[in-house]
Design a protein around this motif. Structure first.
Motif, short mmCIF file in Angstrom:
data_model
loop_
_atom_site.label_atom_id
_atom_site.label_comp_id
_atom_site.label_asym_id
_atom_site.label_seq_id
_atom_site.Cartn_x
_atom_site.Cartn_y
_atom_site.Cartn_z
N THR A 212 22.82 12.75 -69.30
CA THR A 212 23.27 12.68 -70.68
C THR A 212 24.78 12.54 -70.72
O THR A 212 25.49 13.20 -69.97
CB THR A 212 22.84 13.94 -71.46
N LEU A 213 25.28 11.69 -71.61
CA LEU A 213 26.73 11.45 -71.69
C LEU A 213 27.38 12.54 -72.53
O LEU A 213 27.87 12.33 -73.64
CB LEU A 213 27.00 10.06 -72.27
N GLU A 214 27.40 13.74 -71.96
CA GLU A 214 28.03 14.89 -72.62
C GLU A 214 29.35 15.19 -71.93
O GLU A 214 29.59 14.76 -70.80
CB GLU A 214 27.10 16.10 -72.55
N PRO A 215 30.25 15.93 -72.59
CA PRO A 215 31.61 16.09 -72.05
C PRO A 215 31.69 16.61 -70.63
O PRO A 215 32.52 16.17 -69.84
CB PRO A 215 32.27 17.05 -73.04
N ARG A 216 30.82 17.54 -70.24
CA ARG A 216 30.98 18.11 -68.90
C ARG A 216 30.57 17.16 -67.79
O ARG A 216 30.86 17.41 -66.63
CB ARG A 216 30.22 19.43 -68.79
N LYS A 217 29.90 16.05 -68.12
CA LYS A 217 29.53 15.09 -67.08
C LYS A 217 30.73 14.26 -66.64
O LYS A 217 30.65 13.54 -65.65
CB LYS A 217 28.41 14.17 -67.56
N ASN A 218 31.83 14.29 -67.42
CA ASN A 218 33.09 13.70 -66.97
C ASN A 218 33.00 12.18 -66.84
O ASN A 218 33.65 11.58 -65.97
CB ASN A 218 33.49 14.34 -65.63
N VAL A 219 32.22 11.55 -67.69
CA VAL A 219 31.97 10.11 -67.58
C VAL A 219 33.21 9.27 -67.89
O VAL A 219 33.45 8.26 -67.20
CB VAL A 219 30.78 9.71 -68.46
N PRO A 220 34.04 9.61 -68.88
CA PRO A 220 35.24 8.78 -69.10
C PRO A 220 36.13 8.69 -67.87
O PRO A 220 36.65 7.61 -67.55
CB PRO A 220 35.94 9.50 -70.27
N ALA A 221 36.30 9.80 -67.16
CA ALA A 221 37.10 9.76 -65.93
C ALA A 221 36.44 8.87 -64.89
O ALA A 221 37.12 8.14 -64.15
CB ALA A 221 37.31 11.17 -65.39
N LEU A 222 35.12 8.92 -64.81
CA LEU A 222 34.39 8.07 -63.88
C LEU A 222 34.61 6.59 -64.21
O LEU A 222 34.85 5.77 -63.31
CB LEU A 222 32.90 8.40 -63.90
N VAL A 223 34.52 6.24 -65.49
CA VAL A 223 34.70 4.84 -65.89
C VAL A 223 36.08 4.35 -65.48
O VAL A 223 36.24 3.27 -64.87
CB VAL A 223 34.47 4.68 -67.40
N ARG A 224 37.10 5.12 -65.81
CA ARG A 224 38.47 4.69 -65.49
C ARG A 224 38.70 4.63 -63.99
O ARG A 224 39.37 3.72 -63.48
CB ARG A 224 39.47 5.64 -66.17
N ALA A 225 38.14 5.59 -63.25
CA ALA A 225 38.30 5.60 -61.79
C ALA A 225 37.59 4.39 -61.17
O ALA A 225 38.11 3.77 -60.24
CB ALA A 225 37.73 6.89 -61.22
N TRP A 226 36.41 4.07 -61.68
CA TRP A 226 35.68 2.90 -61.18
C TRP A 226 36.48 1.61 -61.40
O TRP A 226 36.56 0.77 -60.49
CB TRP A 226 34.33 2.82 -61.87
N VAL A 227 37.08 1.47 -62.56
CA VAL A 227 37.90 0.28 -62.84
C VAL A 227 38.99 0.15 -61.78
O VAL A 227 39.19 -0.92 -61.18
CB VAL A 227 38.51 0.34 -64.25
N GLY A 228 39.70 1.23 -61.52
CA GLY A 228 40.77 1.19 -60.53
C GLY A 228 40.28 0.96 -59.12
O GLY A 228 40.97 0.35 -58.30
N ALA A 229 39.07 1.44 -58.82
CA ALA A 229 38.55 1.34 -57.45
C ALA A 229 38.03 -0.05 -57.12
O ALA A 229 38.09 -0.47 -55.95
CB ALA A 229 37.44 2.37 -57.25
N VAL A 230 37.49 -0.78 -58.11
CA VAL A 230 36.81 -2.04 -57.80
C VAL A 230 37.59 -3.28 -58.22
O VAL A 230 37.24 -4.40 -57.82
CB VAL A 230 35.40 -2.09 -58.44
#
Length: 385
Positions: A212-230
């Motif tokens: 579930t896309l709830e705050p504690r899953k930290n998805v926004p940080a994952l999205v931004r990190a993925w952009v920078g990584a790939v």
């Protein structure tokens, strides 16, 4: 009501009326635990909302009763829990009432066992709504004060509860969740390819998230990190955010900022039959949570033979051990870890191999045995009183 005669076996009534309509979360816990308890020699009776009677009653050795239809709302259910549930306990002759989701009756003619799934309501209140945080912290305090025994899914959860609520550690039993290997297991390449096609990702590597896309899953940080990584890689692995939409208001802005040349997929809920192919087919499963009571999505991905990247917060190292990769929860740490793992197929293959081996240690039969320990201790404490 007339009490049913007691058998020599431990007779446990499980109150499943709090589980959600889709049997998610606590519903899956109850659905897996009940047949395992029956296999362990417990007389299992479940009281459930009418919509769940058929699903929960499919297991051998589990008797399921329908609760009144008028308790569909949360307020009505909580009221019935106090005034109606004790009568069900008497009528079935239960030795133990197991309340699998924090709340319980104030008075009942049986030993009371309560499951506390999570302590982030205390340790990270900012990732919950104020109403939810207030409700579950109050329920936890009452359970710790009044229950005859308490079940928690991890040592980390026990430690966090006792760090914030005065209680007796001897009344806690840690029961790690199991994994349903009939659903979560390594699958052939053809099945992985089928699921990839259904996501529009045939022949393209992807990073998978499930939850579930709830705050504690930290998805926004994952999205931004993925952009920078790939960025700059060819082909650039896609990012798939599978699961319920949740209430994290930072997800949409993070997704909107993804550069046009990268592929991000939001399929929502995936069919259960697709989950193994989805997880096993990922180049990497990323679960950068800010804290979990257990971390079942990590265990399920491991059972499918996925290379997993997660955080070291709370219970997650208890689940992953040395069979997953770890990163901090900040964007920079995630970006470095994603880039390193995506560039190292040998490491991912080694993690995948070790993940299957470690996941096999987590079974619902072992979880049931721990619950039986809690039930028996609760009965002893009630008799001593």
């Amino acid at each position: 009501m007339t009490a049913a005669p007691r058998s020599e076996r431990l007779r446990v009534l499980i109150d499943a009326t709090a589980i959600p309509p889709d049997l998610g979360g606590v519903g899956r816990y109850v659905a897996e635990l009940c047949p395992a308890l029956a296999r362990a020699g417990v007389d299992v009776v479940v009281v459930a909302q009418a919509r769940d009677v058929e699903a929960l009653g499919r297991a051998d050795g589990v008797e399921v009763l329908a609760a009144p239809g008028r308790i569909a709302s949360r307020a009505a259910r909580l009221a019935w829990e106090q005034v109606g549930l004790p009568g069900v306990v008497r009528s079935v002759g239960a030795d133990v009432l197991h309340s699998p989701h924090y709340t319980m009756p104030a008075r009942v003619d049986a030993a009371r066992v309560v499951t506390l799934h999570d302590a982030t309501f205390f340790s990270a209140p900012e990732v919950h709504s104020r109403v939810k945080q207030a409700f579950f912290t109050t329920a936890t305090r009452l359970a710790v004060a009044r229950a005859d025994a308490l079940v928690v899914p991890s040592h980390a959860t026990q430690e966090q509860v006792l760090a914030h609520v005065r209680g007796d550690a001897r009344r806690f039993v840690v029961a790690h969740h199991g994994v349903d290997t009939a659903r979560f297991h390594p699958v052939p390449e053809a099945e992985r390819a089928r699921v990839a096609r259904s996501l529009g990702l045939e022949g393209r590597p992807y990073v998978a998230f499930l939850g579930t896309l709830e705050p504690r899953k930290n998805v926004p940080a994952l999205v931004r990190a993925w952009v920078g990584a790939v960025e700059g890689t060819d082909p650039a692995p896609a990012l798939v955010l599978a699961g319920g939409p949740g209430w994290d208001r930072e997800v949409d802005p993070a997704v909107a900022a993804v550069p046009a040349g990268l592929r991000l997929v939001r399929p929502g809920y995936l069919p259960y039959e697709d989950l193994a192919g989805y997880l096993a087919g990922a180049a990497l499963v990323a679960y950068p949570s800010l804290g979990e009571g257990f971390g079942l999505p990590v265990l399920e991905a491991m059972a499918c033979g996925a290379a997993v990247l997660t955080s070291r917060e709370l219970s997650l190292p208890e689940v992953g051990g040395d069979a997953v990769a770890y990163a901090g929860t900040d964007e920079a740490s995630l970006r470095v870890a994603l880039r390193s793992l995506l560039a190292d197929p040998d490491r991912r293959a080694d993690l995948a191999r070790r993940a299957v081996e470690r996941a096999a240690l987590f079974t619902w039969d072992a979880a049931a045995a721990a619950h039986v320990t809690a039930f028996e201790a609760a009965v002893r404490r009630r008799r001593e009183r």
